[in-house]
Design a protein around this motif. Structure first.
Motif, PDB file in Angstrom:
ATOM      1  N   ALA A   1       0.831  -1.152   0.138  1.00  0.00           N
ATOM      2  CA  ALA A   1      -0.005  -0.024   0.089  1.00  0.00           C
ATOM      3  C   ALA A   1       0.850   1.228  -0.144  1.00  0.00           C
ATOM      4  O   ALA A   1       0.489   2.309  -0.584  1.00  0.00           O
ATOM      5  CB  ALA A   1      -0.682   0.065   1.278  1.00  0.00           C
TER       6      ALA A   1
ATOM      7  N   PRO B   1       3.401   2.210  -8.591  1.00  0.00           N
ATOM      8  CA  PRO B   1       1.961   1.759  -8.648  1.00  0.00           C
ATOM      9  C   PRO B   1       1.774   0.284  -8.801  1.00  0.00           C
ATOM     10  O   PRO B   1       2.307  -0.424  -9.753  1.00  0.00           O
ATOM     11  CB  PRO B   1       1.268   2.322 -10.076  1.00  0.00           C
ATOM     12  CG  PRO B   1       2.735   2.615 -10.802  1.00  0.00           C
ATOM     13  CD  PRO B   1       3.633   2.885  -9.829  1.00  0.00           C
TER      14      PRO B   1
ATOM     15  N   HIS C   1      -3.053  -0.404  -5.137  1.00  0.00           N
ATOM     16  CA  HIS C   1      -3.382   0.845  -5.400  1.00  0.00           C
ATOM     17  C   HIS C   1      -4.854   0.811  -6.246  1.00  0.00           C
ATOM     18  O   HIS C   1      -5.490   1.619  -6.148  1.00  0.00           O
ATOM     19  CB  HIS C   1      -2.271   1.739  -5.999  1.00  0.00           C
ATOM     20  CG  HIS C   1      -1.092   1.999  -5.193  1.00  0.00           C
ATOM     21  ND1 HIS C   1       0.267   1.333  -5.712  1.00  0.00           N
ATOM     22  CD2 HIS C   1      -0.972   1.927  -3.925  1.00  0.00           C
ATOM     23  CE1 HIS C   1       1.242   1.516  -4.709  1.00  0.00           C
ATOM     24  NE2 HIS C   1       0.340   1.814  -3.698  1.00  0.00           N
TER      25      HIS C   1
ATOM     26  N   ILE D   1       0.851   8.730  -4.719  1.00  0.00           N
ATOM     27  CA  ILE D   1       0.593   7.603  -3.545  1.00  0.00           C
ATOM     28  C   ILE D   1       0.594   8.149  -2.393  1.00  0.00           C
ATOM     29  O   ILE D   1      -0.158   7.908  -1.486  1.00  0.00           O
ATOM     30  CB  ILE D   1       1.444   6.484  -3.895  1.00  0.00           C
ATOM     31  CG1 ILE D   1       1.120   5.984  -5.545  1.00  0.00           C
ATOM     32  CG2 ILE D   1       1.241   5.343  -2.941  1.00  0.00           C
ATOM     33  CD1 ILE D   1       2.066   5.086  -6.137  1.00  0.00           C
TER      34      ILE D   1
ATOM     35  N   ASN E   1      -2.157   8.341   0.420  1.00  0.00           N
ATOM     36  CA  ASN E   1      -1.984   7.625   1.556  1.00  0.00           C
ATOM     37  C   ASN E   1      -2.187   8.304   2.868  1.00  0.00           C
ATOM     38  O   ASN E   1      -2.810   8.136   4.034  1.00  0.00           O
ATOM     39  CB  ASN E   1      -1.126   6.632   1.572  1.00  0.00           C
ATOM     40  CG  ASN E   1      -1.179   5.667   0.681  1.00  0.00           C
ATOM     41  OD1 ASN E   1      -2.196   5.100   0.257  1.00  0.00           O
ATOM     42  ND2 ASN E   1      -0.129   4.879   0.331  1.00  0.00           N
TER      43      ASN E   1
END
Length: 260
Positions: free
Chosen positions: A95, A100, A121, A212, A216
């Protein structure tokens, strides 16, 4: 490196990691989880890899769950350690990865298998896929991040319904709930996954990693996602990729990003 339970294939900048325990419906045993930790660590650190597809061997299952036989005999302390270690070493590793990761969900994705897909993702499913968290039928709850990630993806009410009933959901329903982003035929699943990841890795690698981290951050207690976004946005201005992206835009050409 040899992976008895995984198949690793790299085409261009795309690495496909296939859980290769078809006779066991690709169930996650200790050895497979350890191999996933090693394989993803290597992939994230390999400059030649731009994006990763995770799938399961055969048409029947992505991952049909954990190897329940390994749970027998565990007490509360050992169960806590099992969840804590595997969350950190595999599920959170994926995660929070800097590249990706797309799950191509073929067939059953149950229990730890759905939790593994949710750690990725993006999720694409074959139209015969069935997904669910059946842990309550065993006197358990999801322990690899399932209660948290499912709620983030589909909302509290639907997450509780899926977890408490232990029912499976179809690919069509998963698309409607937002659990997956695309549904296609089993024969086209990997092609669609490859086309999606190919499009993504044409973008600036450092920007992908920053995006990302920012997404997150907004889902992590104690972290201000907006502040993270501001910092990551600002850092992008100091990259060669930003300079290349702007130059390519002004010159009306395709950008050639180097991840620098």
């Amino acid at each position: 490196m040899e992976y008895p339970n995984l198949l690793i294939a790299t085409t261009g900048r795309i690495q496909t990691i296939t859980i290769n325990r078809e006779s066991k419906l690709n169930a996650l045993n200790k050895a497979t989880l350890a191999e996933l930790h090693t394989a993803f660590t290597h992939a994230f650190n390999d400059a030649q890899v731009g994006g990763i597809i995770l799938t399961g061997a055969g048409p029947k299952a992505f991952v049909a769950g954990a190897d329940i036989g390994e749970f027998a005999g565990l007490d509360a302390e050992a169960g806590t350690a099992l969840a804590r270690d595997n969350q950190a070493n595999v599920f959170n590793l994926i995660a929070n990865g800097s590249k990706p990761v797309l799950a191509a969900v073929n067939g059953f994705a149950l229990g730890g298998g759905l939790e593994l897909a949710m750690a990725c993702h993006i999720r694409i499913a074959s139209d015969n896929a069935k997904m669910g968290l059946p842990e309550t039928t065993l006197g358990l709850i999801p322990g690899y991040g399932g209660t948290q990630r499912l709620t983030q993806l589909v909302g509290k009410g639907k997450a509780l319904e899926i977890i408490l009933t232990a029912d499976m959901v179809t690919a069509a329903d998963a698309l409607q709930f937002g659990l997956v982003t695309n549904v296609t035929s089993p024969d086209n699943l990997l092609a669609v996954a490859e086309a999606t990841i190919t499009k993504i890795i044409q973008r600036a690698p450092l920007a992908l990693a920053a995006a990302i981290r920012s997404v997150n951050a907004g889902l992590t207690d104690g972290i201000n996602g907006y502040e993270t976004e501001i910092r990551e946005f600002g850092k992008c201005f100091g990259t060669q990729d930003f300079k290349e992206g702007v130059a390519a835009f002004l010159e009306k050409r395709k950008a050639d990003f180097k991840g620098e």
